[in-house]
Design an enzyme around this catalytic site. Structure first.
Site, mmCIF file in Angstrom:
data_model
loop_
_atom_site.group_PDB
_atom_site.id
_atom_site.type_symbol
_atom_site.label_atom_id
_atom_site.label_comp_id
_atom_site.label_asym_id
_atom_site.label_seq_id
_atom_site.Cartn_x
_atom_site.Cartn_y
_atom_site.Cartn_z
ATOM 1 N N GLY A 1 0.782 -1.228 0.000
ATOM 2 C CA GLY A 1 0.000 0.000 0.000
ATOM 3 C C GLY A 1 0.802 1.259 0.000
ATOM 4 O O GLY A 1 1.983 1.297 0.299
ATOM 5 N N THR A 2 0.130 2.285 -0.378
ATOM 6 C CA THR A 2 0.710 3.620 -0.362
ATOM 7 C C THR A 2 -0.389 4.607 -0.618
ATOM 8 O O THR A 2 -1.443 4.249 -1.157
ATOM 9 C CB THR A 2 1.775 3.729 -1.476
#
Lengths: 236, 275
Positions: free
Chosen positions: A35-36
């Site tokens: 994720g980011t």
């Protein structure tokens, strides 16, 4: 030559540390949640770029203070999402090409030139890369510019853009709260709010918010620590 | 072997009647003379000096290029054997000297412009193109197994910094100019160009001036027929390099011929002799 903060991982296999979109290994085992949240907004005279700082391998946060905002030239930065290895390699190439360009032409390249290079690398190697990049910066002819280069290697210039797995949770917020011609401080607050909201809903985004404001005088970097994040509700 | 080269040079030197001969140091571009000259490069410059004049002017809204193209046969089709080439949309090149050598330069310039666009997604800046052309010329002055190019090229570019003009010579030297000329009528042209206020002219006005200068420079080679080639890159042409529109060309030629008549005529009454 790399001016990146070191994310010193060995990237290999489906458990490879990445920050970006979900990747499902071919074996059909549990999804590798990666994720980011990354974001960039243009204002008159520059851009504000922001990112969270979580790098996860599966459920383990490998680095909770990672730096996903990477310099390409003095006035052009990129936000990286997807495979850490891929995006680091790509941004190293682009930094090298921009250095050559500055040496031979005697002038700093425009943001669109950097974006073109990112896109060339991402598109021509699309089969082997997983990289979603936001390229943003300032140049003297066009002022602040933001270019989004998603997976696959398209390039599109936008007044603001969001990316990474956390971005899915904040499209509504961004569309509702973006106004054209915001000031630098309004843009910075917009970015902090949006990333904070994404971090509170996306398990793969978290840590601190890193901001960089780029204008003709260079870059001003900021960190918003966990206890200083914008809050939207006290209790739930 | 050195001995036989010197022997050969002495006999060939005896056949020359020019004064500035190299006497043995002029057989290859790979040799300096004792006073530090590379004669082959100087001889290449002579090839330019004996050919049709090329003139270029930078105006406030663009660049104008003109060439005095000598016509060697009455049966030559008008407009053939062009001496002005497009390097890219935003860049044009005029040559003076051996036009066949110039075509090699044009090919290289086109390749450089194309590769810059392919790598960086933008028009090649004038100063980058100029440096590439100069370097290309220079390479051919380093070795004995090739000869230098026998042409000078005037490169007009309209890039994001505005209109620019560069001239590259057989030695590899390539400077930026506000106005320049090459070829037989170079001295006459430079004298006239220095008197013009080029920065205040529009391209339409400059086209006329270029034509006037070339018609006057042609007086040096009056016995040969010539065709004027005129091209520009300007706001009016949407920053695309192209030959000037027919009306601009006709107007420029007419005014150039009239200016010659005025100069020749000693009468107070001047007839605008429109041919």
């Amino acid at each position: 030559m790399s001016r990146l903060a070191s994310n010193s991982f060995v990237a290999a296999g489906p458990e490879a540390p990445c920050f970006g979109l979900d990747a499902t290994p071919a074996t059909g085992a549990d999804e590798v949640k990666t994720g980011t949240t990354i974001m960039a907004v243009e204002f008159d005279g520059g851009v504000v770029v922001g990112a969270d700082s979580r790098t996860s391998t599966g459920g383990y946060v490998a680095n909770r203070v990672s730096n996903k905002i990477t310099p390409v030239t003095e006035h052009i930065y990129c936000c990286r999402s997807g495979s850490a290895a891929d995006t680091q390699a790509i941004s190293d190439y682009v930094r090298y090409y921009m250095d050559m360009y500055e040496n031979t032409s005697g002038e700093e390249p425009e943001v669109k030139v950097a974006a073109h290079l990112f896109r060339s690398l991402c598109y021509n190697n699309k089969d082997n890369l997983m990289a979603g990049i936001i390229c943003a910066g300032w140049d003297k002819r066009n002022g602040g510019s933001v270019y989004s280069i998603p997976i696959g290697g398209a390039v599109v210039k936008q007044p603001f853009t969001i990316g990474g797995s956390g971005s899915g949770f904040i499209y509504g917020y961004c569309d509702a709260n973006y106004r054209a011609n915001m000031t630098r401080d309004e843009c910075a607050q917009f970015v902090k709010n949006a990333i904070s909201l994404a971090m509170s809903r996306d398990g793969s985004s978290g840590g601190v918010i890193r901001i960089a404001v780029i204008d003709k005088d260079g870059v001003h970097r900021e960190v918003v620590y966990g206890n200083q994040l914008p809050q939207f509700h006290d209790s739930y | 072997s050195p001995t036989s080269a010197r022997h050969h040079a002495r006999t060939s030197a005896q056949r020359h009647t020019m004064s500035s001969i190299g006497t043995g140091y002029d057989l290859s571009a790979g040799t300096f003379s004792p006073d530090g000259r590379v004669f082959q490069v100087e001889y290449a410059a002579k090839a330019v000096e004996n050919r049709g004049t090329a003139v270029g002017i930078v105006c406030k809204d663009g660049v104008v290029l003109g060439v005095e193209k000598l016509i060697l046969s009455k049966m030559l089709m008008e407009g053939s054997n062009k001496h002005i080439f497009s390097v890219d949309e935003h860049a044009g090149l005029a040559c003076s000297g051996l036009v066949t050598d110039a075509r090699q330069i044009v090919n290289r310039a086109r390749a450089e412009a194309r590769s810059h666009r392919s790598a960086y997604g933008e028009d090649i800046p004038g100063r980058v193109l100029n440096e590439r052309i100069g370097s290309f010329y220079h390479v051919y002055t380093l070795y004995g197994h090739v000869r230098p190019f026998g042409c000078s090229v005037l490169v007009g570019v309209y890039d994001c910094d505005g209109p620019k003009l560069y001239m590259a010579e057989p030695s590899g030297v390539s400077y930026e100019y506000t106005a320049c000329a090459a070829g037989k009528g170079r001295q006459i042209a430079m004298t006239k160009l220095e008197k013009l206020k080029v920065g205040e002219m529009t391209c339409r006005e400059a086209a006329v001036e270029v034509a006037k200068i070339i018609y006057e420079a042609h007086q040096e080679m009056k016995d040969k027929d010539f065709e004027l080639e005129l091209s520009w890159i300007c706001d009016e042409s949407n920053k695309v390099h192209c030959f000037v529109p027919q009306d601009v060309y006709d107007d420029a030629v007419q005014k150039a011929k009239a200016a010659l008549e005025e100069d020749d005529s000693e009468d107070e009454d001047e007839d605008e002799d429109v041919e």
